[in-house]
Design an enzyme around this catalytic site. Structure first.
Site, PDB file in Angstrom:
ATOM      1  N   HIS A 147      -2.509  11.503 -10.598  1.00  0.00           N
ATOM      2  CA  HIS A 147      -1.464  10.766 -11.310  1.00  0.00           C
ATOM      3  C   HIS A 147      -1.871   9.303 -11.496  1.00  0.00           C
ATOM      4  CE1 HIS A 147       1.061  14.250 -10.617  1.00  0.00           C
ATOM      5  NE2 HIS A 147       2.098  13.665 -11.183  1.00  0.00           N
ATOM      6  N   HIS A 196       0.231  11.633  -1.266  1.00  0.00           N
ATOM      7  CA  HIS A 196      -1.088  11.004  -1.288  1.00  0.00           C
ATOM      8  C   HIS A 196      -1.198   9.959  -0.197  1.00  0.00           C
ATOM      9  CE1 HIS A 196      -3.208  12.635  -4.724  1.00  0.00           C
ATOM     10  NE2 HIS A 196      -2.146  12.483  -5.478  1.00  0.00           N
TER      11      HIS A 196
END
Length: 234
Positions: A147, A196
């Site tokens: 992303h 993440h």
């Protein structure tokens, strides 16, 4: 007169900016591969992920009740669907303008970035964080953040390309600032959602910026050759 000179951007200053920022991005990515992907910062990263959760319920993020929804919305700005639709929309508009080289540049930047993300994730195969429950569903590898990287690629490529289509410096700065702001929000949301590690996001930003700057160089060269059309004045 050359559009860059008219806008106050000499070829020397553009080249220096590209080399400095691009070189820093590449070095940052290399360092994060060396230390981050290897887990050297894992303890500190896990502590940060825990700090971003409600102390009484690790399945909830810190902040007001609406924060998780905001973060999910922000992370969507870096999703495959949103970035694909954005790219298609921009490419379609550029085709309507008959800015064929610019349209090809955007498509190649986004497509090449997507291939690069898949390759890097497969190469490093870092597991997702497990110290806190994920607040979003993810199945791919963790390093680098896809992303964050693709947001950097798409939004910054669009920012620098739009900067080629205007003359005033403040308009160029505005496009780049907005692109960087959106990219930052996407990266922060990935850490907040627990999908993440911070080093994944930093690596995604670094790789994405490096790729976007490569596309910047292409855009500069195309405009020098009058291949990227600029809107008529007036």
């Amino acid at each position: 007169m050359n559009d860059f000179k008219r806008a106050g951007w000499s070829s020397f200053s553009v080249s220096r900016w590209v080399w400095v920022v691009g070189g820093a991005a590449v070095l940052a990515f290399a360092y994060l591969v060396w230390r981050g992907a290897a887990g050297d910062f894992l303890a500190a990263e896990n502590r940060l992920l825990v700090l971003l959760r409600d102390s009484s319920d690790p399945g909830r993020g810190i902040g007001p009740w609406w924060m998780e929804g905001v973060m999910r919305d922000l992370t969507g700005l870096g999703s495959t669907v949103v970035l694909t639709l954005t790219t298609i929309g921009v490419v379609g508009y550029l085709c309507l303008r008959r800015s064929w080289f610019a349209a090809g540049l955007v498509a190649a930047s986004a497509g090449g970035g997507a291939v690069l993300v898949v390759g890097l994730k497969s190469l490093f195969s870092r597991p997702r964080p497990s110290v806190v429950p994920h607040l979003a569903t993810e199945v791919s590898a963790s390093f680098p953040s896809g992303h964050s990287m693709m947001a950097s690629v798409v939004y910054l490529t669009l920012a620098v390309l739009l900067g080629q289509l205007v003359v005033r410096r403040r308009e160029r700065v505005y496009f780049i600032a907005i692109g960087l702001f959106v990219v930052a929000l996407v990266g922060v949301s990935r850490v907040y959602l627990g999908v993440h590690y911070p080093t994944d996001v930093l690596a995604g930003w670094s790789a994405g910026i490096a790729w976007a700057l490569l596309c910047w160089v292409v855009a500069v060269n195309l405009q020098r050759r009058r291949a990227v059309e600029t809107p008529p004045r007036g």
